[in-house]
Design an enzyme around this catalytic site. Structure first.
Site, mmCIF file in Angstrom:
data_model
loop_
_atom_site.group_PDB
_atom_site.id
_atom_site.type_symbol
_atom_site.label_atom_id
_atom_site.label_comp_id
_atom_site.label_asym_id
_atom_site.label_seq_id
_atom_site.Cartn_x
_atom_site.Cartn_y
_atom_site.Cartn_z
ATOM 1 N N TYR A 165 20.492 7.165 -21.557
ATOM 2 C CA TYR A 165 19.316 7.606 -22.300
ATOM 3 C C TYR A 165 18.128 7.893 -21.376
ATOM 4 C CZ TYR A 165 21.280 6.354 -26.844
ATOM 5 O OH TYR A 165 22.048 6.284 -27.965
ATOM 6 N N LYS A 169 31.078 -2.255 -19.128
ATOM 7 C CA LYS A 169 32.361 -1.625 -18.756
ATOM 8 C C LYS A 169 32.448 -1.653 -17.233
ATOM 9 C CE LYS A 169 36.077 0.748 -20.013
ATOM 10 N NZ LYS A 169 37.122 0.250 -20.935
ATOM 11 N N ASP A 201 34.874 -2.280 -25.003
ATOM 12 C CA ASP A 201 35.918 -1.911 -25.982
ATOM 13 C C ASP A 201 36.527 -3.167 -26.617
ATOM 14 O OD1 ASP A 201 36.697 -2.281 -23.367
ATOM 15 O OD2 ASP A 201 38.271 -0.770 -23.345
ATOM 16 N N ASP A 258 23.497 0.872 -28.684
ATOM 17 C CA ASP A 258 23.335 1.776 -29.820
ATOM 18 C C ASP A 258 24.589 1.772 -30.687
ATOM 19 O OD1 ASP A 258 22.091 3.633 -31.406
ATOM 20 O OD2 ASP A 258 22.640 5.350 -30.170
#
Ligand code: NAP
Length: 362
Positions: free
Chosen positions: A125, A192, A226, A250
């Site tokens: 972002y 991640k 995930d 988000d």
């Protein structure tokens, strides 16, 4: 003189309707707030030349606290999201998004009580992007090839994902302090890092350094994003406070909103060291604009967060209690709640009638 002056940004789409409902409910508690109305949104482009006028930013800088409705970001218009701009301009580095169960929402999960702390200023972002075919994209692709950093296809658009020590440190520390101050026991850092070694890897390393400062007071753990998503929908009781880089925050906060009944009831706050801007998670839902249909609960719960921030806890808890009652009764509810509970919108009430029902139960 009023006890508090708060900047109120109605926004666009369903924003004006839900913020009017919110204002009526807050005023009905008797809290002494002077609302300073300020504008933001695409509709200002012609008259002012920007969707986020300096006067709106100055109002927030003066009052320190703002509450807003959603603002549309036209796709492909070339202007950056007002919301992203606000967060950057005022350095609102925390996006707090609680997800908790309320009665009568028809949610698939009960007894959820999760806190999402999303980093709000960096990651994908950050707005550092290079358009496909531009000389800058071409230069960057060549730079990466020259440095042996990897081959990028020549017809690529590129968005950078900067994650800093500074940004990670302050958001994780904020999450830990929030956890302690609110009787929470566990903080989970989500990432991640197995793939994105230098961005998420840095976030994770800093997260553990910060977490170590709270040893003995908080449990600190990490999850790969995930696996975290799967864990949330299968065993939500394993989570308490989650702290995440911007994009994962988000997405994961929308998953959590879905678990407790949807966007119509998901509140949020953008918080920095100096300023706080409160806003619901949902957008401007343009198809419902002007129809007195939208559910104002998310905006009302956002006001609950704001009132707690203003240390008006009694008014905050009264509003929360009244919302619980109206939802539990299930008669004076908006279309979305009716639909999920009965499979039809028959018998639903409008935005302002729902606000009336909340006011009656304050
Ligand atoms: P959205 O406005 O959140 O709406 C998506 C769907 O969520 C709606 O069609 C509706 O679903 C449901 N919904 C959202 N708010 C609701 C409410 N108060 N009551 C009942 N249902 C509600 O998402 P979007 O259509 O993707 O985005 C529209 C615009 O908002 C975009 O320009 C986006 O950039 C902007 N946006 C702004 C903010 C912000 O200002 N902070 C945040 C997110 C998005 P059903 O039709 O199924 O009932």
């Amino acid at each position: 003189m009023s006890k508090h002056t708060v900047t109120l940004i109605p926004g666009d789409g369903i924003g004006p309707e839900i913020t009017t409902a919110m204002r009526r409910v807050v005023e009905a508690t008797g809290v002494d707030i002077n609302w300073e109305i300020a504008e933001a949104g695409a509709h200002l482009m012609e008259s002012v030349g920007t969707p986020l006028p300096e006067s709106t930013l100055n109002s927030i800088r003066k009052n320190k606290v703002a509450i807003k409705g959603p603002v549309t970001t036209p796709v492909g218009s070339g202007f950056r999201s007002v919301n992203v701009q606000l967060r950057k301009e005022l350095d609102l580095f925390v996006n707090l998004r609680p997800a908790f169960s309320l009665p009568g929402t028809g949610a698939r999960y009960q007894d959820i009580d999760l806190i999402i702390v999303r980093e709000n200023t960096e990651d994908l972002y950050a707005g550092v992007e290079f358009e496909e075919g531009s000389p800058e994209a071409h230069d960057l692709i060549k730079f990466c090839a020259d440095k042996g950093a990897g081959a990028i296809r020549s017809d690529s658009g590129i968005s950078l994902k900067p994650i800093s020590i500074t940004g990670s440190e302050r958001v994780v520390a904020w999450a830990c302090e929030y956890a302690l101050a609110n009787g929470r026991s566990k903080v989970t850092a989500v990432h991640k890092a197995n793939i994105l070694k230098y961005s998420d890897g840095l976030f994770l390393k800093v997260a553990y350094e910060v977490g170590a400062r709270y040893e003995g007071r908080l449990e600190f753990e990490d999850r790969i994003v995930d696996a975290c998503c799967m864990g949330l929908v299968m065993r939500p009781e394993e989570f308490d406070v989650l702290v995440l880089p911007n994009l994962y925050g988000d997405i994961v906060s929308d998953i959590c909103a879905g678990m407790v009944g949807g966007l119509g009831i998901a509140p949020g706050a953008n918080i920095g060291t100096e300023y706080a801007v409160f806003e619901p998670v949902h957008g401007s839902a343009p198809k419902y604009e002007g129809k007195n249909m939208a559910n104002p609960t998310a905006e009302l719960l956002t006001a609950v967060l704001m009132l707690r921030h203003l240390q008006e806890t009694e008014a905050a808890e009264r509003i929360l209690g009244a919302i619980r009652e109206v939802l539990a009764e299930g008669t004076a509810v908006t279309y979305d709640i009716k639909r999920v509970n009965t499979g039809s919108t028959d018998g639903c009430v409008g935005t302002s009638q729902y606000a009336d029902a909340v006011i009656e139960r304050l």
